[in-house]
Design a protein around this motif. Structure first.
Motif, PDB file in Angstrom:
ATOM      1  N   GLN A 105      -4.856   5.018  -6.390  1.00  0.00           N
ATOM      2  CA  GLN A 105      -5.768   6.160  -6.287  1.00  0.00           C
ATOM      3  C   GLN A 105      -5.879   6.892  -7.617  1.00  0.00           C
ATOM      4  OE1 GLN A 105      -6.022   8.065  -2.027  1.00  0.00           O
ATOM      5  NE2 GLN A 105      -3.879   7.963  -2.600  1.00  0.00           N
ATOM      6  N   ARG A 106      -4.756   7.030  -8.293  1.00  0.00           N
ATOM      7  CA  ARG A 106      -4.755   7.724  -9.586  1.00  0.00           C
ATOM      8  C   ARG A 106      -5.583   6.927 -10.604  1.00  0.00           C
ATOM      9  NH1 ARG A 106       0.181   9.465  -9.149  1.00  0.00           N
ATOM     10  NH2 ARG A 106       1.061   7.496  -9.805  1.00  0.00           N
TER      11      ARG A 106
ATOM     12  N   VAL B  10       0.844  -1.210   0.000  1.00  0.00           N
ATOM     13  CA  VAL B  10       0.000   0.000   0.000  1.00  0.00           C
ATOM     14  C   VAL B  10       0.873   1.252   0.000  1.00  0.00           C
ATOM     15  CG1 VAL B  10      -1.700   1.318   1.315  1.00  0.00           C
ATOM     16  CG2 VAL B  10      -1.970  -1.154   1.068  1.00  0.00           C
TER      17      VAL B  10
ATOM     18  N   GLY C  64      -0.043   2.707  -3.312  1.00  0.00           N
ATOM     19  CA  GLY C  64      -1.308   3.347  -2.951  1.00  0.00           C
ATOM     20  C   GLY C  64      -1.661   4.501  -3.884  1.00  0.00           C
ATOM     21  N   ASN C  65      -0.673   5.345  -4.161  1.00  0.00           N
ATOM     22  CA  ASN C  65      -0.944   6.494  -5.042  1.00  0.00           C
ATOM     23  C   ASN C  65      -1.300   6.062  -6.458  1.00  0.00           C
ATOM     24  OD1 ASN C  65      -0.746   8.519  -3.225  1.00  0.00           O
ATOM     25  ND2 ASN C  65       1.374   9.060  -3.681  1.00  0.00           N
TER      26      ASN C  65
END
Lengths: 171, 195
Positions: free
Chosen positions: A22-23, A14, A18-19
Protein backbone atom coordinates in the motif's frame (compact mmCIF):
# COMPACT_ATOMS: atom_id res chain seq x y z
CA UNK A 1 13.78 -16.41 -9.57
CA UNK A 2 14.71 -18.89 -6.91
CA UNK A 3 12.12 -21.40 -5.72
CA UNK A 4 11.78 -22.49 -2.12
CA UNK A 5 10.68 -25.91 -1.02
CA UNK A 6 8.22 -24.41 1.47
CA UNK A 7 5.29 -22.35 0.29
CA UNK A 8 4.01 -19.10 1.76
CA UNK A 9 0.23 -18.86 1.84
CA UNK A 10 -1.41 -15.94 0.05
CA UNK A 11 -3.05 -14.81 3.30
CA UNK A 12 0.25 -14.86 5.18
CA UNK A 13 1.90 -12.89 2.41
CA UNK A 14 -0.81 -10.21 2.43
CA UNK A 15 -0.74 -9.99 6.23
CA UNK A 16 3.03 -9.56 6.19
CA UNK A 17 3.52 -7.30 3.17
CA UNK A 18 0.13 -5.66 2.63
CA UNK A 19 1.22 -2.39 4.21
CA UNK A 20 4.45 -2.33 2.20
CA UNK A 21 2.43 -2.74 -0.99
CA UNK A 22 0.00 0.00 0.00
CA UNK A 23 2.83 2.38 0.84
CA UNK A 24 4.62 1.64 -2.42
CA UNK A 25 1.43 1.97 -4.48
CA UNK A 26 0.57 5.24 -2.76
CA UNK A 27 3.97 6.78 -3.45
CA UNK A 28 3.78 5.61 -7.06
CA UNK A 29 0.30 6.91 -7.74
CA UNK A 30 0.05 9.78 -5.26
CA UNK A 31 -3.65 9.05 -4.77
CA UNK A 32 -5.28 6.90 -2.12
CA UNK A 33 -8.00 5.55 -4.41
CA UNK A 34 -5.52 4.77 -7.19
CA UNK A 35 -3.21 3.09 -4.69
CA UNK A 36 -6.01 0.86 -3.45
CA UNK A 37 -6.89 -0.07 -7.02
CA UNK A 38 -3.26 -0.81 -7.85
CA UNK A 39 -2.82 -3.04 -4.82
CA UNK A 40 -6.00 -4.92 -5.54
CA UNK A 41 -5.18 -5.37 -9.22
CA UNK A 42 -1.68 -6.58 -8.41
CA UNK A 43 -2.90 -8.98 -5.75
CA UNK A 44 -5.60 -10.40 -8.02
CA UNK A 45 -2.93 -11.10 -10.64
CA UNK A 46 -0.61 -12.55 -8.02
CA UNK A 47 -3.34 -14.73 -6.57
CA UNK A 48 -3.93 -16.37 -9.92
CA UNK A 49 -0.26 -17.41 -9.99
CA UNK A 50 0.19 -17.92 -6.27
CA UNK A 51 0.96 -21.61 -6.49
CA UNK A 52 4.23 -20.60 -8.13
CA UNK A 53 4.83 -17.20 -6.49
CA UNK A 54 4.35 -18.66 -3.01
CA UNK A 55 7.34 -20.93 -3.49
CA UNK A 56 9.73 -18.17 -4.57
CA UNK A 57 12.52 -17.05 -2.30
CA UNK A 58 11.35 -13.44 -2.63
CA UNK A 59 7.63 -13.40 -3.39
CA UNK A 60 7.33 -9.75 -2.34
CA UNK A 61 9.75 -8.62 -5.04
CA UNK A 62 7.69 -10.51 -7.59
CA UNK A 63 4.37 -9.00 -6.45
CA UNK A 64 5.92 -5.55 -6.28
CA UNK A 65 7.06 -6.01 -9.84
CA UNK A 66 3.50 -6.88 -10.86
CA UNK A 67 2.30 -3.71 -9.14
CA UNK A 68 4.95 -1.59 -10.85
CA UNK A 69 3.90 -2.89 -14.26
CA UNK A 70 0.23 -2.32 -13.42
CA UNK A 71 1.06 1.29 -12.57
CA UNK A 72 3.05 1.92 -15.75
CA UNK A 73 0.46 0.19 -17.94
CA UNK A 74 -2.42 2.05 -16.34
CA UNK A 75 -0.77 5.43 -16.69
CA UNK A 76 0.23 4.71 -20.23
CA UNK A 77 -3.28 3.60 -21.06
CA UNK A 78 -4.96 6.61 -19.53
CA UNK A 79 -2.21 9.05 -20.38
CA UNK A 80 -2.74 10.29 -16.88
CA UNK A 81 -0.05 12.90 -16.81
CA UNK A 82 -1.85 16.03 -15.75
CA UNK A 83 -2.42 19.06 -17.87
CA UNK A 84 0.09 21.86 -17.85
CA UNK A 85 -2.63 24.22 -16.60
CA UNK A 86 -2.17 22.74 -13.14
CA UNK A 87 1.55 23.29 -13.16
CA UNK A 88 1.06 26.92 -12.18
CA UNK A 89 0.20 25.81 -8.66
CA UNK A 90 3.29 23.71 -8.10
CA UNK A 91 5.36 26.47 -6.61
CA UNK A 92 5.19 30.14 -5.98
CA UNK A 93 7.03 31.86 -8.83
CA UNK A 94 7.98 34.67 -6.53
CA UNK A 95 9.68 32.39 -4.05
CA UNK A 96 13.37 31.75 -4.08
CA UNK A 97 14.21 28.60 -6.08
CA UNK A 98 16.44 27.36 -3.31
CA UNK A 99 13.51 27.49 -0.92
CA UNK A 100 11.37 25.66 -3.43
CA UNK A 101 13.92 22.89 -3.69
CA UNK A 102 13.75 22.52 0.05
CA UNK A 103 9.99 22.34 -0.16
CA UNK A 104 9.29 18.64 0.02
CA UNK A 105 5.66 19.18 -0.79
CA UNK A 106 6.70 20.88 -4.00
CA UNK A 107 8.74 17.86 -4.95
CA UNK A 108 5.84 15.55 -4.18
CA UNK A 109 3.54 17.63 -6.36
CA UNK A 110 6.15 17.76 -9.06
CA UNK A 111 6.20 13.96 -9.17
CA UNK A 112 2.68 14.06 -10.56
CA UNK A 113 4.09 15.62 -13.70
CA UNK A 114 6.81 13.18 -14.65
CA UNK A 115 6.03 10.13 -16.76
CA UNK A 116 5.05 6.84 -15.17
CA UNK A 117 8.38 5.21 -16.02
CA UNK A 118 10.32 8.15 -14.64
CA UNK A 119 8.29 8.16 -11.44
CA UNK A 120 8.68 4.41 -11.00
CA UNK A 121 12.44 4.70 -11.42
CA UNK A 122 12.67 7.60 -8.97
CA UNK A 123 10.55 5.80 -6.38
CA UNK A 124 12.47 2.53 -6.71
CA UNK A 125 15.80 4.32 -6.54
CA UNK A 126 15.15 6.95 -3.87
CA UNK A 127 12.50 5.31 -1.69
CA UNK A 128 13.41 1.64 -1.90
CA UNK A 129 17.13 2.17 -2.50
CA UNK A 130 17.25 -0.31 -5.36
CA UNK A 131 20.29 -0.30 -7.59
CA UNK A 132 19.86 0.66 -11.23
CA UNK A 133 20.49 -2.98 -12.18
CA UNK A 134 17.69 -4.14 -9.86
CA UNK A 135 15.38 -1.43 -11.20
CA UNK A 136 16.15 -2.59 -14.74
CA UNK A 137 15.13 -6.11 -13.75
CA UNK A 138 11.98 -4.81 -12.09
CA UNK A 139 10.92 -2.78 -15.12
CA UNK A 140 12.16 -5.23 -17.72
CA UNK A 141 14.45 -2.75 -19.43
CA UNK A 142 18.17 -2.03 -19.66
CA UNK A 143 20.21 -0.28 -16.99
CA UNK A 144 20.92 2.49 -19.49
CA UNK A 145 17.19 3.04 -19.90
CA UNK A 146 16.80 3.23 -16.13
CA UNK A 147 19.50 5.89 -15.95
CA UNK A 148 17.87 7.77 -18.78
CA UNK A 149 14.49 7.74 -17.01
CA UNK A 150 16.12 8.86 -13.76
CA UNK A 151 18.03 11.64 -15.45
CA UNK A 152 15.01 12.90 -17.36
CA UNK A 153 12.75 12.61 -14.32
CA UNK A 154 15.15 14.60 -12.16
CA UNK A 155 15.55 17.17 -14.90
CA UNK A 156 11.79 17.46 -15.21
CA UNK A 157 11.37 17.87 -11.46
CA UNK A 158 14.11 20.44 -11.32
CA UNK A 159 12.55 22.38 -14.18
CA UNK A 160 9.11 22.27 -12.58
CA UNK A 161 10.49 23.51 -9.29
CA UNK A 162 12.26 26.41 -10.91
CA UNK A 163 9.89 27.37 -13.70
CA UNK A 164 6.38 26.40 -12.62
CA UNK A 165 4.78 28.29 -15.50
CA UNK A 166 6.73 26.40 -18.11
CA UNK A 167 4.79 24.50 -20.74
CA UNK A 168 5.94 20.90 -20.60
CA UNK A 169 5.29 18.45 -23.34
CA UNK A 170 5.04 14.76 -22.48
CA UNK A 171 6.08 11.79 -24.51
CA UNK B 1 21.62 21.79 -7.83
CA UNK B 2 21.32 18.18 -8.88
CA UNK B 3 22.75 17.06 -5.59
CA UNK B 4 20.20 19.21 -3.71
CA UNK B 5 17.27 17.55 -5.41
CA UNK B 6 18.72 14.07 -5.07
CA UNK B 7 19.25 14.80 -1.40
CA UNK B 8 15.69 16.06 -0.89
CA UNK B 9 13.91 13.44 -2.97
CA UNK B 10 14.24 10.51 -0.52
CA UNK B 11 12.88 12.68 2.28
CA UNK B 12 9.98 13.83 0.08
CA UNK B 13 9.15 10.24 -0.88
CA UNK B 14 9.32 9.04 2.71
CA UNK B 15 7.10 11.93 3.72
CA UNK B 16 4.59 10.91 1.07
CA UNK B 17 4.83 7.26 2.15
CA UNK B 18 3.78 8.21 5.66
CA UNK B 19 0.40 9.26 4.29
CA UNK B 20 -0.25 5.89 2.68
CA UNK B 21 -3.33 3.95 3.75
CA UNK B 22 -2.65 1.29 6.35
CA UNK B 23 -6.01 -0.44 6.41
CA UNK B 24 -5.74 -4.21 6.63
CA UNK B 25 -6.25 -5.85 3.25
CA UNK B 26 -8.99 -8.45 3.09
CA UNK B 27 -8.05 -11.34 0.83
CA UNK B 28 -11.63 -12.57 0.33
CA UNK B 29 -12.58 -9.97 -2.34
CA UNK B 30 -9.26 -10.59 -4.09
CA UNK B 31 -9.87 -14.33 -4.26
CA UNK B 32 -13.42 -13.67 -5.41
CA UNK B 33 -12.35 -11.26 -8.14
CA UNK B 34 -9.60 -13.56 -9.37
CA UNK B 35 -12.03 -16.46 -9.57
CA UNK B 36 -14.63 -14.35 -11.32
CA UNK B 37 -12.11 -13.13 -13.89
CA UNK B 38 -11.11 -16.71 -14.58
CA UNK B 39 -14.76 -17.63 -15.16
CA UNK B 40 -15.17 -14.60 -17.39
CA UNK B 41 -12.16 -15.59 -19.47
CA UNK B 42 -13.79 -18.95 -20.07
CA UNK B 43 -17.44 -17.90 -20.39
CA UNK B 44 -17.04 -14.33 -21.59
CA UNK B 45 -16.70 -14.93 -25.32
CA UNK B 46 -19.75 -17.18 -25.35
CA UNK B 47 -21.79 -14.67 -23.35
CA UNK B 48 -20.68 -11.85 -25.61
CA UNK B 49 -21.79 -13.72 -28.73
CA UNK B 50 -25.17 -14.51 -27.15
CA UNK B 51 -25.65 -10.90 -26.07
CA UNK B 52 -24.80 -9.53 -29.51
CA UNK B 53 -27.14 -12.03 -31.11
CA UNK B 54 -29.93 -11.06 -28.75
CA UNK B 55 -29.45 -7.36 -29.41
CA UNK B 56 -29.23 -7.77 -33.18
CA UNK B 57 -32.38 -9.83 -33.44
CA UNK B 58 -34.36 -7.74 -30.98
CA UNK B 59 -34.89 -10.71 -28.76
CA UNK B 60 -35.69 -9.88 -25.16
CA UNK B 61 -32.77 -9.73 -22.79
CA UNK B 62 -32.41 -12.32 -20.09
CA UNK B 63 -31.69 -11.05 -16.61
CA UNK B 64 -28.88 -12.72 -14.66
CA UNK B 65 -31.52 -14.38 -12.45
CA UNK B 66 -33.28 -15.84 -15.47
CA UNK B 67 -36.30 -13.54 -15.67
CA UNK B 68 -37.09 -11.78 -18.92
CA UNK B 69 -36.77 -8.09 -19.60
CA UNK B 70 -39.18 -7.02 -22.29
CA UNK B 71 -36.99 -4.23 -23.65
CA UNK B 72 -35.24 -1.04 -22.69
CA UNK B 73 -36.76 0.61 -19.65
CA UNK B 74 -38.07 4.11 -19.90
CA UNK B 75 -35.50 6.54 -18.58
CA UNK B 76 -37.04 9.41 -16.71
CA UNK B 77 -33.95 11.59 -16.69
CA UNK B 78 -30.85 11.98 -14.63
CA UNK B 79 -31.09 14.35 -11.71
CA UNK B 80 -27.91 16.14 -10.60
CA UNK B 81 -25.85 14.18 -8.11
CA UNK B 82 -26.45 14.81 -4.42
CA UNK B 83 -23.70 16.78 -2.76
CA UNK B 84 -24.90 16.64 0.84
CA UNK B 85 -24.53 14.04 3.53
CA UNK B 86 -25.31 10.46 2.52
CA UNK B 87 -27.40 8.15 4.72
CA UNK B 88 -25.63 6.97 7.89
CA UNK B 89 -25.48 3.35 6.69
CA UNK B 90 -23.53 4.45 3.61
CA UNK B 91 -20.89 6.44 5.45
CA UNK B 92 -18.67 3.58 6.58
CA UNK B 93 -15.10 4.08 5.49
CA UNK B 94 -15.37 7.84 5.12
CA UNK B 95 -13.61 10.12 7.54
CA UNK B 96 -14.62 13.69 8.23
CA UNK B 97 -17.70 15.31 6.75
CA UNK B 98 -16.60 15.51 3.13
CA UNK B 99 -18.28 13.04 0.79
CA UNK B 100 -18.09 12.61 -2.95
CA UNK B 101 -21.26 13.40 -4.88
CA UNK B 102 -23.66 10.48 -4.98
CA UNK B 103 -26.84 9.16 -6.54
CA UNK B 104 -29.57 7.19 -4.79
CA UNK B 105 -31.32 4.21 -6.27
CA UNK B 106 -35.07 4.11 -6.78
CA UNK B 107 -35.64 2.36 -3.43
CA UNK B 108 -32.91 4.32 -1.66
CA UNK B 109 -31.13 1.09 -0.71
CA UNK B 110 -28.19 1.57 -3.06
CA UNK B 111 -25.88 4.58 -3.09
CA UNK B 112 -23.47 5.22 -5.94
CA UNK B 113 -20.66 7.51 -4.80
CA UNK B 114 -19.19 9.07 -7.92
CA UNK B 115 -15.46 9.54 -7.37
CA UNK B 116 -14.89 10.07 -11.08
CA UNK B 117 -17.13 13.10 -11.36
CA UNK B 118 -18.19 13.90 -13.99
CA UNK B 119 -18.57 10.42 -15.41
CA UNK B 120 -17.33 10.56 -18.97
CA UNK B 121 -17.89 8.56 -22.14
CA UNK B 122 -15.38 7.89 -23.54
CA UNK B 123 -13.40 7.89 -20.31
CA UNK B 124 -11.64 11.19 -19.66
CA UNK B 125 -7.88 11.36 -19.83
CA UNK B 126 -7.51 13.05 -16.45
CA UNK B 127 -9.75 10.83 -14.32
CA UNK B 128 -11.49 7.52 -14.40
CA UNK B 129 -15.16 6.66 -14.04
CA UNK B 130 -14.80 5.38 -10.53
CA UNK B 131 -17.96 4.60 -8.58
CA UNK B 132 -18.24 3.25 -5.05
CA UNK B 133 -21.37 1.12 -4.75
CA UNK B 134 -22.77 0.81 -1.25
CA UNK B 135 -25.72 -1.52 -0.73
CA UNK B 136 -27.81 -1.24 2.42
CA UNK B 137 -27.61 -4.53 4.32
CA UNK B 138 -25.56 -5.82 1.42
CA UNK B 139 -24.19 -9.34 1.42
CA UNK B 140 -21.25 -8.48 -0.80
CA UNK B 141 -22.93 -10.00 -3.84
CA UNK B 142 -21.95 -8.61 -7.21
CA UNK B 143 -24.16 -6.04 -8.87
CA UNK B 144 -25.48 -7.11 -12.26
CA UNK B 145 -26.38 -4.13 -14.37
CA UNK B 146 -28.53 -3.82 -17.45
CA UNK B 147 -28.09 -0.27 -18.65
CA UNK B 148 -30.53 1.48 -20.98
CA UNK B 149 -29.69 4.78 -22.54
CA UNK B 150 -32.26 7.56 -22.52
CA UNK B 151 -34.10 8.10 -25.80
CA UNK B 152 -32.38 5.12 -27.32
CA UNK B 153 -32.76 1.39 -27.60
CA UNK B 154 -29.12 1.02 -26.71
CA UNK B 155 -28.61 -1.57 -24.00
CA UNK B 156 -25.44 -2.77 -22.38
CA UNK B 157 -24.71 -5.06 -19.48
CA UNK B 158 -22.08 -4.90 -16.78
CA UNK B 159 -21.16 -6.74 -13.61
CA UNK B 160 -19.40 -4.87 -10.82
CA UNK B 161 -18.54 -5.79 -7.24
CA UNK B 162 -20.26 -4.08 -4.34
CA UNK B 163 -17.51 -1.58 -3.58
CA UNK B 164 -15.29 0.57 -5.78
CA UNK B 165 -14.97 -0.13 -9.48
CA UNK B 166 -14.80 1.62 -12.81
CA UNK B 167 -17.93 1.82 -14.92
CA UNK B 168 -17.57 2.94 -18.51
CA UNK B 169 -20.48 3.40 -20.88
CA UNK B 170 -20.31 3.26 -24.68
CA UNK B 171 -21.65 6.78 -25.22
CA UNK B 172 -22.41 9.92 -23.28
CA UNK B 173 -25.97 10.38 -22.08
CA UNK B 174 -28.36 9.59 -19.29
CA UNK B 175 -28.32 5.90 -18.50
CA UNK B 176 -30.90 3.95 -16.53
CA UNK B 177 -29.15 1.17 -14.68
CA UNK B 178 -31.31 -1.78 -13.75
CA UNK B 179 -29.56 -3.39 -10.78
CA UNK B 180 -29.81 -7.00 -9.67
CA UNK B 181 -27.99 -7.76 -6.43
CA UNK B 182 -28.65 -11.30 -5.29
CA UNK B 183 -32.44 -11.42 -5.02
CA UNK B 184 -32.73 -7.66 -4.76
CA UNK B 185 -33.83 -5.53 -7.72
CA UNK B 186 -33.39 -1.81 -7.95
CA UNK B 187 -32.46 0.89 -10.43
CA UNK B 188 -30.52 4.10 -10.58
CA UNK B 189 -30.00 6.84 -13.16
CA UNK B 190 -26.55 8.21 -13.89
CA UNK B 191 -25.29 10.59 -16.53
CA UNK B 192 -22.08 10.16 -18.54
CA UNK B 193 -20.93 13.34 -20.27
CA UNK B 194 -18.65 13.95 -23.21
CA UNK B 195 -15.18 14.80 -21.86
Amino acid sequence: MTAHTTSLSFEDYVAKHGNDLQRYAFVLSGQRADAEDLVQTALVKAYRRWRRIGTLAAPHAYVRRILTHCFVDLRRHHNAVRSTDELVDIADPAADPADQLADLEGIVRGLDHVTAQQRAVLVLRYLLDLSDDDIATELGCSTATVRSHASRGLHQLRTLLHYPDLEISHE
Amino acid sequence: MSEDLEHSLPAALHQLAQRAPTDPISTAPIRHKATRQRRWLIGGPVAAVLLVAALLTGIALVRPNGSIVAGPATVTGCAPLHTGTPPAWARDGFSGNAYPPFARSRTGNVIAFVFGNPLSAPAASDHQNKILWVVRDGTGADINIIANMENSRRVTTRQVPAGPSYLNMPTAGCWHLDLTIGNQHDSINLRWTTP
